[in-house]
Write a protein that holds these residues in place. Structure first.
Motif, PDB file in Angstrom:
ATOM      1  N   SER A   6       0.853  -1.184   0.000  1.00  0.00           N
ATOM      2  CA  SER A   6       0.000   0.000   0.000  1.00  0.00           C
ATOM      3  C   SER A   6       0.892   1.238   0.000  1.00  0.00           C
ATOM      4  O   SER A   6       2.102   1.143   0.222  1.00  0.00           O
ATOM      5  N   GLY A   7       0.276   2.392  -0.254  1.00  0.00           N
ATOM      6  CA  GLY A   7       0.999   3.656  -0.185  1.00  0.00           C
ATOM      7  C   GLY A   7       1.401   4.231  -1.522  1.00  0.00           C
ATOM      8  O   GLY A   7       1.946   5.341  -1.576  1.00  0.00           O
ATOM      9  N   GLY A   8       1.163   3.509  -2.602  1.00  0.00           N
ATOM     10  CA  GLY A   8       1.476   4.044  -3.902  1.00  0.00           C
ATOM     11  C   GLY A   8       0.517   5.157  -4.289  1.00  0.00           C
ATOM     12  O   GLY A   8      -0.462   5.428  -3.595  1.00  0.00           O
ATOM     13  N   GLY A   9       0.826   5.795  -5.421  1.00  0.00           N
ATOM     14  CA  GLY A   9      -0.029   6.864  -5.901  1.00  0.00           C
ATOM     15  C   GLY A   9       0.700   7.724  -6.901  1.00  0.00           C
ATOM     16  O   GLY A   9       1.757   7.339  -7.417  1.00  0.00           O
ATOM     17  N   SER A  10       0.113   8.868  -7.186  1.00  0.00           N
ATOM     18  CA  SER A  10       0.702   9.820  -8.122  1.00  0.00           C
ATOM     19  C   SER A  10       1.315  10.988  -7.365  1.00  0.00           C
ATOM     20  O   SER A  10       0.703  11.503  -6.430  1.00  0.00           O
ATOM     21  N   VAL A  11       2.505  11.382  -7.781  1.00  0.00           N
ATOM     22  CA  VAL A  11       3.223  12.450  -7.091  1.00  0.00           C
ATOM     23  C   VAL A  11       4.032  13.226  -8.113  1.00  0.00           C
ATOM     24  O   VAL A  11       4.424  12.685  -9.154  1.00  0.00           O
ATOM     25  N   GLN A  12       4.271  14.498  -7.813  1.00  0.00           N
ATOM     26  CA  GLN A  12       5.096  15.317  -8.702  1.00  0.00           C
ATOM     27  C   GLN A  12       6.576  15.028  -8.476  1.00  0.00           C
ATOM     28  O   GLN A  12       6.968  14.565  -7.391  1.00  0.00           O
ATOM     29  N   PRO A  13       7.392  15.289  -9.474  1.00  0.00           N
ATOM     30  CA  PRO A  13       8.847  15.135  -9.291  1.00  0.00           C
ATOM     31  C   PRO A  13       9.325  15.918  -8.080  1.00  0.00           C
ATOM     32  O   PRO A  13       8.894  17.043  -7.845  1.00  0.00           O
ATOM     33  N   GLY A  14      10.217  15.273  -7.315  1.00  0.00           N
ATOM     34  CA  GLY A  14      10.700  15.875  -6.087  1.00  0.00           C
ATOM     35  C   GLY A  14       9.890  15.522  -4.869  1.00  0.00           C
ATOM     36  O   GLY A  14      10.309  15.802  -3.736  1.00  0.00           O
ATOM     37  N   GLY A  15       8.755  14.895  -5.075  1.00  0.00           N
ATOM     38  CA  GLY A  15       7.889  14.524  -3.966  1.00  0.00           C
ATOM     39  C   GLY A  15       8.318  13.249  -3.273  1.00  0.00           C
ATOM     40  O   GLY A  15       9.339  12.642  -3.627  1.00  0.00           O
ATOM     41  N   SER A  16       7.510  12.853  -2.293  1.00  0.00           N
ATOM     42  CA  SER A  16       7.822  11.668  -1.477  1.00  0.00           C
ATOM     43  C   SER A  16       6.600  10.762  -1.362  1.00  0.00           C
ATOM     44  O   SER A  16       5.456  11.230  -1.406  1.00  0.00           O
ATOM     45  N   LEU A  17       6.885   9.503  -1.184  1.00  0.00           N
ATOM     46  CA  LEU A  17       5.863   8.504  -0.863  1.00  0.00           C
ATOM     47  C   LEU A  17       6.467   7.498   0.099  1.00  0.00           C
ATOM     48  O   LEU A  17       7.684   7.260   0.080  1.00  0.00           O
ATOM     49  N   ARG A  18       5.620   6.893   0.904  1.00  0.00           N
ATOM     50  CA  ARG A  18       6.060   5.818   1.780  1.00  0.00           C
ATOM     51  C   ARG A  18       5.220   4.580   1.482  1.00  0.00           C
ATOM     52  O   ARG A  18       4.006   4.569   1.706  1.00  0.00           O
ATOM     53  N   LEU A  19       5.878   3.552   0.973  1.00  0.00           N
ATOM     54  CA  LEU A  19       5.207   2.289   0.701  1.00  0.00           C
ATOM     55  C   LEU A  19       5.271   1.403   1.933  1.00  0.00           C
ATOM     56  O   LEU A  19       6.263   1.412   2.669  1.00  0.00           O
ATOM     57  N   SER A  20       4.202   0.641   2.138  1.00  0.00           N
ATOM     58  CA  SER A  20       4.160  -0.346   3.214  1.00  0.00           C
ATOM     59  C   SER A  20       3.822  -1.703   2.625  1.00  0.00           C
ATOM     60  O   SER A  20       3.142  -1.794   1.604  1.00  0.00           O
ATOM     61  N   CYS A  21       4.303  -2.747   3.279  1.00  0.00           N
ATOM     62  CA  CYS A  21       3.969  -4.112   2.879  1.00  0.00           C
ATOM     63  C   CYS A  21       3.653  -4.887   4.153  1.00  0.00           C
ATOM     64  O   CYS A  21       4.542  -5.131   4.971  1.00  0.00           O
TER      65      CYS A  21
END
Length: 115
Positions: A6-21
């Motif tokens: 989980s935690g995926g999505g759309s983000v602009q360049p330079g942004g951040s995301l945190r994926l979990s499993c």
């Protein structure tokens, strides 16, 4: 046995995301954990690896210094913190658990980096 990303999505360049499993159905603390990714038309590549105890990590050169893998064995969960995202990071990200001859995969979570 289940691995649920989980935690995926759309983000602009330079942004951040945190994926979990989130893992279930096996002894999570005995398994090394990996994050792989696969972009359209490309082979699946290993992005990050963490030992069963969480004391050692390794990264692909393409993401070194931007991504961090970690795990919480009490929560049966592995994470991938992704910072300074680039369009070339766009891919399906998969969680993988390995112990001896046992090798489990999640279904993936999509990450799209676009302006």
């Amino acid at each position: 046995v289940q691995l649920v990303e989980s935690g995926g999505g759309s983000v602009q360049p330079g942004g951040s995301l945190r994926l979990s499993c989130a893992a279930s159905g096996f002894t999570f603390g005995s398994y090394v954990m990996n994050w792989y990714r696969q972009a359209p038309g490309k082979e699946r590549e290993l992005v990050a690896h963490i030992t069963s105890a969480g004391d050692k990590t390794t990264y692909a050169d393409s993401i070194k210094g931007r991504f961090t893998i970690s795990r919480d064995n009490a929560k049966n969960t592995v994470y991938l913190q992704m910072n300074s995202l680039k369009p070339e990071d766009t891919a399906m990200y998969y969680c993988n658990a390995v112990y001896s001859r046992y090798n489990y995969w999640g279904r993936g979570t999509q990450v799209t980096v676009s302006s």
